[in-house]
Design a protein around this motif. Sequence first.
Motif, short mmCIF file in Angstrom:
data_model
loop_
_atom_site.label_atom_id
_atom_site.label_comp_id
_atom_site.label_asym_id
_atom_site.label_seq_id
_atom_site.Cartn_x
_atom_site.Cartn_y
_atom_site.Cartn_z
N TRP A 1 1.87 5.92 -1.00
CA TRP A 1 3.08 5.14 -0.74
C TRP A 1 4.35 5.91 -1.04
O TRP A 1 5.47 5.38 -0.86
N GLN B 1 3.18 -3.65 -1.42
CA GLN B 1 2.68 -2.53 -2.20
C GLN B 1 2.68 -2.85 -3.69
O GLN B 1 1.71 -2.58 -4.40
N ARG B 2 3.75 -3.45 -4.18
CA ARG B 2 3.82 -3.81 -5.61
C ARG B 2 2.76 -4.84 -5.96
O ARG B 2 2.13 -4.77 -7.03
N ASP C 1 9.26 4.43 -10.12
CA ASP C 1 9.88 3.56 -9.13
C ASP C 1 8.80 2.75 -8.41
O ASP C 1 8.33 3.09 -7.35
N ASP C 2 8.38 1.65 -9.06
CA ASP C 2 7.34 0.82 -8.49
C ASP C 2 7.76 -0.64 -8.40
O ASP C 2 6.93 -1.48 -8.24
N TRP D 1 5.61 6.90 -3.93
CA TRP D 1 6.35 6.45 -5.09
C TRP D 1 6.64 7.65 -5.99
O TRP D 1 5.76 8.44 -6.32
N THR E 1 3.20 -0.74 4.32
CA THR E 1 4.51 -0.09 4.21
C THR E 1 5.55 -0.99 3.56
O THR E 1 6.60 -0.51 3.15
N ASP E 2 5.27 -2.28 3.45
CA ASP E 2 6.22 -3.21 2.85
C ASP E 2 6.21 -3.05 1.33
O ASP E 2 5.15 -3.18 0.70
N PRO E 3 7.37 -2.78 0.69
CA PRO E 3 7.40 -2.55 -0.76
C PRO E 3 6.88 -3.73 -1.57
O PRO E 3 6.22 -3.53 -2.60
N GLN E 4 7.17 -4.96 -1.12
CA GLN E 4 6.71 -6.12 -1.87
C GLN E 4 5.17 -6.20 -1.86
O GLN E 4 4.55 -6.47 -2.89
#
Length: 483
Positions: free
Chosen positions: A476, A446-447, A482-483, A478, A441-444
């Motif tokens: 996720w 995920q990227r 927006d990634d 997205w 769930t953490d965006p960093q």
Amino acid sequence: MPVVLQAGSFGRIRLIYVLVQYVDETPKFGHTAVDSSSGTPILNSSAAGVSPPTPAFTPSHYSHIYGSTPETLTTIDAPKNYGHAPWPRISPREACLLRYFIEELSRWFDLTDPHNNFATSIPQRARSNPILLDAILAASARHFSTLPSDQKAHIMSHYGLSPLPSHIHDSNSELSITEETVIHYHSRCIAELRVLANEPHAVMDEDLLAAVVVLRFFEELDNPFTSPPTETALHGLHVFLRAQASSALLVPGPRQASFWIGFRQEFNLAFSQQRNTNLPLEITDSYLIFTGAEDHVWTNRLVVLGARVLEFSYGSSPSNDLEFNELVRLRDEWVDKRPRSFAPIYTESPDMDTAFPKIWYTDDSHITAAQTLLLINILLLAYSPSIPRIGPSRRQTLESIDAQIRTIVLEICGMALSNRQSRPAGLTACIAINLCADRFTDPQEQRALMGLVVGTTRDSNYWPTKEAERRLRGIWGWDGDDD
């Protein structure tokens, strides 16, 4: 031309590669055929004994060495020409593809083979086996055709060849390797397999086992592991593995090397598709006895254990406490008794700028073992019978398991990024990401995971990521770019 493939029959056993429509007439062994994509004659394998004429040697050939003709040369046979004729049935394009397979792709196969059979003996066997040769050429052409133009040109230059300029596309050039080239060799291999469809002993042919393993690799180049099971090489792989398992495990050599590659291919596919394997596990019982052995044997033992864990996880009774505890015991015993050489030579924890640890290894088999062990740990965590079914502790337990699985996935990815020399490590990381993406769930993070998946195709030209990328974006949430 379009070619449609479907499952077929091999003797009395369900096998592979039967063409629904095969337009070109299959060249019969021992006859001259024409390469449909290049227009050049193809000499089939039965002409392997034909060599260029040997020039006559006379004593005068040696006068420049001795200053005069030695008398002995007048009383003994003239020396033979010790030059070597090239392979029959090999055009410049085919020679390029064969060399590309040996130098670039064989490492995908020889991960746990100390003798590197797919770089050495198996290509040599293709001299006299047109089916194996066409399987190699098809897989090599598929991978080579996906390379960027500048990389293709660099490889051609390295081979001492002069490719066409990038702005010229001539499918009739001897060195042109296009989609038509891929279809040509793949279709010809299928047609040659059909010739053997009624041979009762073909399923025991070790060269055909190697060919099926290579063709399974060909499929992997085109189909993400998240797709449903295919109906071509996969079925053939199961048939050959079951038929040849007993003999493959007895004697080291090409058959054994092909068996373990096929076993590993099926393990990876079953893990990614969350299903049981279709492997002869009863034949591999001896690999769960952890006595002293070479490192590659220890790695194969772990893959066997992984197949047993898959059988437990996706079998009919995954809640059997006794079976689960035995699998955990075997996992722990493997870890305790493994040779010291399996320890990484360097480790470094992730910092604020990266999500992945650094974990360096010196051997492909050690990387394979380390990642396989972590895949096993994911399954044992997710399918543990001790997980509460109801009650207030269930959510807390699941959150703890998810945290542990996230750590494992990041470690698998760190191994892949730290050991880029082992291309299959990136594939294993992609499998783990796709299966466990919902835990992140953490965006960093995920990227970082998305970057690894996309980078795997860019760096290895393997395992198409479009479907995987779309799936990850959906998991996720997205939207757009927006990634």
